[in-house]
Design a protein around this motif. Structure first.
Motif, PDB file in Angstrom:
ATOM      1  N   LEU A   1       0.835  -1.191   0.000  1.00  0.00           N
ATOM      2  CA  LEU A   1       0.000   0.000   0.000  1.00  0.00           C
ATOM      3  C   LEU A   1       0.873   1.245   0.000  1.00  0.00           C
ATOM      4  O   LEU A   1       1.697   1.442   0.902  1.00  0.00           O
ATOM      5  CB  LEU A   1      -0.912   0.014   1.229  1.00  0.00           C
ATOM      6  CG  LEU A   1      -1.857  -1.176   1.397  1.00  0.00           C
ATOM      7  CD1 LEU A   1      -2.653  -1.035   2.695  1.00  0.00           C
ATOM      8  CD2 LEU A   1      -2.811  -1.294   0.201  1.00  0.00           C
ATOM      9  N   VAL A   2       0.705   2.082  -1.038  1.00  0.00           N
ATOM     10  CA  VAL A   2       1.414   3.360  -1.144  1.00  0.00           C
ATOM     11  C   VAL A   2       0.429   4.410  -1.630  1.00  0.00           C
ATOM     12  O   VAL A   2      -0.715   4.095  -1.990  1.00  0.00           O
ATOM     13  CB  VAL A   2       2.619   3.268  -2.107  1.00  0.00           C
ATOM     14  CG1 VAL A   2       3.675   2.315  -1.574  1.00  0.00           C
ATOM     15  CG2 VAL A   2       2.163   2.843  -3.509  1.00  0.00           C
ATOM     16  N   LEU A   3       0.872   5.669  -1.667  1.00  0.00           N
ATOM     17  CA  LEU A   3       0.012   6.800  -2.014  1.00  0.00           C
ATOM     18  C   LEU A   3       0.558   7.570  -3.201  1.00  0.00           C
ATOM     19  O   LEU A   3       1.766   7.535  -3.463  1.00  0.00           O
ATOM     20  CB  LEU A   3      -0.040   7.792  -0.839  1.00  0.00           C
ATOM     21  CG  LEU A   3      -0.842   7.450   0.399  1.00  0.00           C
ATOM     22  CD1 LEU A   3      -0.459   8.427   1.502  1.00  0.00           C
ATOM     23  CD2 LEU A   3      -2.323   7.537   0.095  1.00  0.00           C
ATOM     24  N   PRO A   4      -0.291   8.344  -3.870  1.00  0.00           N
ATOM     25  CA  PRO A   4       0.228   9.352  -4.793  1.00  0.00           C
ATOM     26  C   PRO A   4       0.554  10.628  -4.031  1.00  0.00           C
ATOM     27  O   PRO A   4       0.086  10.855  -2.919  1.00  0.00           O
ATOM     28  CB  PRO A   4      -0.946   9.578  -5.749  1.00  0.00           C
ATOM     29  CG  PRO A   4      -2.150   9.338  -4.895  1.00  0.00           C
ATOM     30  CD  PRO A   4      -1.759   8.262  -3.909  1.00  0.00           C
ATOM     31  N   ALA A   5       1.375  11.478  -4.641  1.00  0.00           N
ATOM     32  CA  ALA A   5       1.602  12.843  -4.161  1.00  0.00           C
ATOM     33  C   ALA A   5       1.649  13.701  -5.412  1.00  0.00           C
ATOM     34  O   ALA A   5       2.727  14.040  -5.917  1.00  0.00           O
ATOM     35  CB  ALA A   5       2.887  12.949  -3.363  1.00  0.00           C
ATOM     36  N   GLY A   6       0.465  14.006  -5.948  1.00  0.00           N
ATOM     37  CA  GLY A   6       0.383  14.580  -7.274  1.00  0.00           C
ATOM     38  C   GLY A   6       0.332  13.462  -8.296  1.00  0.00           C
ATOM     39  O   GLY A   6       0.461  12.277  -7.961  1.00  0.00           O
ATOM     40  N   PRO A   7       0.145  13.775  -9.556  1.00  0.00           N
ATOM     41  CA  PRO A   7      -0.100  12.737 -10.566  1.00  0.00           C
ATOM     42  C   PRO A   7       1.073  11.821 -10.849  1.00  0.00           C
ATOM     43  O   PRO A   7       0.879  10.661 -11.221  1.00  0.00           O
ATOM     44  CB  PRO A   7      -0.472  13.551 -11.820  1.00  0.00           C
ATOM     45  CG  PRO A   7       0.107  14.908 -11.589  1.00  0.00           C
ATOM     46  CD  PRO A   7       0.032  15.141 -10.112  1.00  0.00           C
ATOM     47  N   ASN A   8       2.319  12.286 -10.663  1.00  0.00           N
ATOM     48  CA  ASN A   8       3.485  11.523 -11.114  1.00  0.00           C
ATOM     49  C   ASN A   8       4.390  11.018  -9.988  1.00  0.00           C
ATOM     50  O   ASN A   8       5.474  10.523 -10.259  1.00  0.00           O
ATOM     51  CB  ASN A   8       4.332  12.378 -12.068  1.00  0.00           C
ATOM     52  CG  ASN A   8       3.688  12.568 -13.423  1.00  0.00           C
ATOM     53  OD1 ASN A   8       2.499  12.332 -13.582  1.00  0.00           O
ATOM     54  ND2 ASN A   8       4.452  12.996 -14.398  1.00  0.00           N
ATOM     55  N   VAL A   9       3.963  11.137  -8.734  1.00  0.00           N
ATOM     56  CA  VAL A   9       4.829  10.768  -7.620  1.00  0.00           C
ATOM     57  C   VAL A   9       4.181   9.682  -6.762  1.00  0.00           C
ATOM     58  O   VAL A   9       3.034   9.811  -6.328  1.00  0.00           O
ATOM     59  CB  VAL A   9       5.154  11.990  -6.731  1.00  0.00           C
ATOM     60  CG1 VAL A   9       6.003  11.572  -5.525  1.00  0.00           C
ATOM     61  CG2 VAL A   9       5.887  13.057  -7.540  1.00  0.00           C
ATOM     62  N   ILE A  10       4.934   8.611  -6.515  1.00  0.00           N
ATOM     63  CA  ILE A  10       4.546   7.567  -5.569  1.00  0.00           C
ATOM     64  C   ILE A  10       5.119   7.962  -4.209  1.00  0.00           C
ATOM     65  O   ILE A  10       6.312   8.209  -4.075  1.00  0.00           O
ATOM     66  CB  ILE A  10       5.103   6.198  -5.988  1.00  0.00           C
ATOM     67  CG1 ILE A  10       4.536   5.783  -7.346  1.00  0.00           C
ATOM     68  CG2 ILE A  10       4.794   5.139  -4.935  1.00  0.00           C
ATOM     69  CD1 ILE A  10       5.203   4.554  -7.950  1.00  0.00           C
ATOM     70  N   ARG A  11       4.251   8.014  -3.204  1.00  0.00           N
ATOM     71  CA  ARG A  11       4.665   8.452  -1.863  1.00  0.00           C
ATOM     72  C   ARG A  11       4.676   7.273  -0.904  1.00  0.00           C
ATOM     73  O   ARG A  11       3.719   6.508  -0.832  1.00  0.00           O
ATOM     74  CB  ARG A  11       3.712   9.539  -1.368  1.00  0.00           C
ATOM     75  CG  ARG A  11       4.034  10.084  -0.011  1.00  0.00           C
ATOM     76  CD  ARG A  11       3.179  11.300   0.374  1.00  0.00           C
ATOM     77  NE  ARG A  11       1.891  11.374  -0.264  1.00  0.00           N
ATOM     78  CZ  ARG A  11       0.847  12.027   0.228  1.00  0.00           C
ATOM     79  NH1 ARG A  11       0.953  12.669   1.393  1.00  0.00           N
ATOM     80  NH2 ARG A  11      -0.295  12.059  -0.421  1.00  0.00           N
ATOM     81  N   LEU A  12       5.745   7.163  -0.122  1.00  0.00           N
ATOM     82  CA  LEU A  12       5.906   6.099   0.868  1.00  0.00           C
ATOM     83  C   LEU A  12       5.941   6.717   2.264  1.00  0.00           C
ATOM     84  O   LEU A  12       6.747   7.606   2.536  1.00  0.00           O
ATOM     85  CB  LEU A  12       7.194   5.318   0.622  1.00  0.00           C
ATOM     86  CG  LEU A  12       7.207   4.262  -0.487  1.00  0.00           C
ATOM     87  CD1 LEU A  12       6.978   4.889  -1.864  1.00  0.00           C
ATOM     88  CD2 LEU A  12       8.538   3.513  -0.494  1.00  0.00           C
TER      89      LEU A  12
END
Length: 383
Positions: free
Chosen positions: A343-354
């Motif tokens: 399970l991870v998140l976006p941070a804006g359209p082009n960034v995978i956030r951990l």
């Protein structure tokens, strides 16, 4: 048919139980959780010390309002003050409320109205929070915003120094922009912010809602750059999942928040304070914070290996807050990672956030990185 307002693009997953870094859905599928409630359960799910503190308080008293003395608030405030640049604390229920309180405090204390914030920032969804946020998409459709907010490019000392706004009450910023793409501020930029505040006799508000309570390897992220904020807003990890927020301010601001000037019905209730005290007792220990810093360095070093993939443009972050910027939208990649049990998140359209728990193990970090490598390798592009 759902009877809920459709304000969220929900995933087709319902979590039924969770412990530490792991969550299990209603179908029995197990996930390594690097979302943690969006940087909320900093000690992981179901932390025994926090759970025990809340259970014990449940059998005593939940809520009496802020008309009464509250020793649990005093203990929690003492811990926040001992680990920050502040002297006084106001407890509320959320990050949006904390930022709302910070803005009110700055304006009332200075008698000035203008507040400088930064493009790609995020400060909440109240009207003051939306107005402070440097993202137009947050404000669309809600009519006129609260006046007095001025936006400057982030990480641009020259743009800030040339900002000609007068009557500045405060500068408000995130040391690492979370929702805006996991963008850490440079030390040069942060020193320019501090100098701007001194020049304009303005207060410095640091939004630590996502970066605070140990997330970056210090109690608060501003410590890494030696900043001296006048007001700090915190929430998310403060109660390890129990809804709570706080405004921390310097003693000189005390008269601005005199009786009747600001308030909350539920803020600082006994259950929340039990959670806060237990959470801070674990996180605000130097050994624990040093361990977070070490694991954050390990996570970012492991993620650097993803740059071999053409799809990856950049890897950045601070402590256990990391972003993987790609050359293309990451929504499908996040879905694929979820299907592979991460399970991870976006941070804006082009960034995978951990955003792993602060007590994540290196083995769990390795598993997460290998899963990301596997998924992104399949979507690799040449640029």
């Amino acid at each position: 048919m759902s009877h809920l307002f459709q304000t969220y693009g929900r995933w087709n997953v319902e979590i039924k139980e969770a412990s530490g870094s792991w969550a299990v859905d209603t179908n029995g599928k197990k996930y390594l959780d690097f979302v943690q409630g969006i940087a909320v359960t900093n000690l992981g799910h179901n932390h025994p010390k926090v759970n025990q503190a809340i259970k014990e308080q449940l059998d005593r008293v939940w809520h009496v309002s802020n008309l009464f003395e509250n020793g649990l608030q005093e203990k929690a405030a003492e811990k926040l003050v001992a680990n920050s640049s502040g002297d006084l604390v106001f407890f509320c229920n959320s990050g949006a409320e904390a930022n709302e309180g910070a803005i009110k405090l700055a304006r009332k204390a200075t008698g000035k109205t203008n507040i400088v914030t930064f493009l790609h920032s995020f400060h909440g969804r109240t009207y003051a929070g939306m107005a402070a946020t440097g993202q137009e998409k947050i404000k669309t459709g809600f009519g006129p915003m609260l006046e007095g907010f001025h936006y400057v490019p982030y990480n641009d000392p020259d743009a800030l120094s040339s900002c000609e706004v007068e009557n500045v009450a405060a500068v408000m910023l995130e040391v690492v922009q979370g929702e805006g793409g996991v963008n850490p501020a440079t030390e040069e930029f942060l020193q320019a912010v501090q100098a701007f505040c001194q020049k304009h006799q303005a207060l410095l508000i640091v939004d630590e809602i996502q970066t605070g309570i140990g997330r970056t390897g210090a109690a608060f992220s501003y410590e890494h750059a030696g900043l001296d904020p006048d007001i700090i807003s915190v929430a998310k990890g403060l109660g390890n999942g129990f809804p709570v927020g706080a405004v921390i301010g310097k003693k000189a601001l005390g008269d601005a928040f005199s009786p009747g000037s600001h308030g909350t019905t539920f803020g600082g209730n006994m259950l929340a304070m039990a959670a806060v005290n237990a959470t801070l007792d674990v996180i605000f220990k130097q050994d624990f914070l040093s361990d977070v810093k070490e694991k954050g360095t390990y996570l970012l070093s492991r993620l650097q290996g993803l740059k071999q993939l053409g799809i990856v443009k950049d890897v950045r972050g601070k402590g256990l807050m990391a972003g993987i910027e790609c050359h293309q939208p990451v929504a499908d990649s996040i879905t694929a990672l979820r299907q592979h049990g991460l399970l991870v998140l976006p941070a804006g359209p082009n960034v995978i956030r951990l955003l792993p728990p602060l007590n994540v193990t290196k083995t769990e970090v390795d598993q997460a990185v290998e899963t990301i490598l596997h998924v992104l390798s399949k979507e690799n592009v040449t640029v």
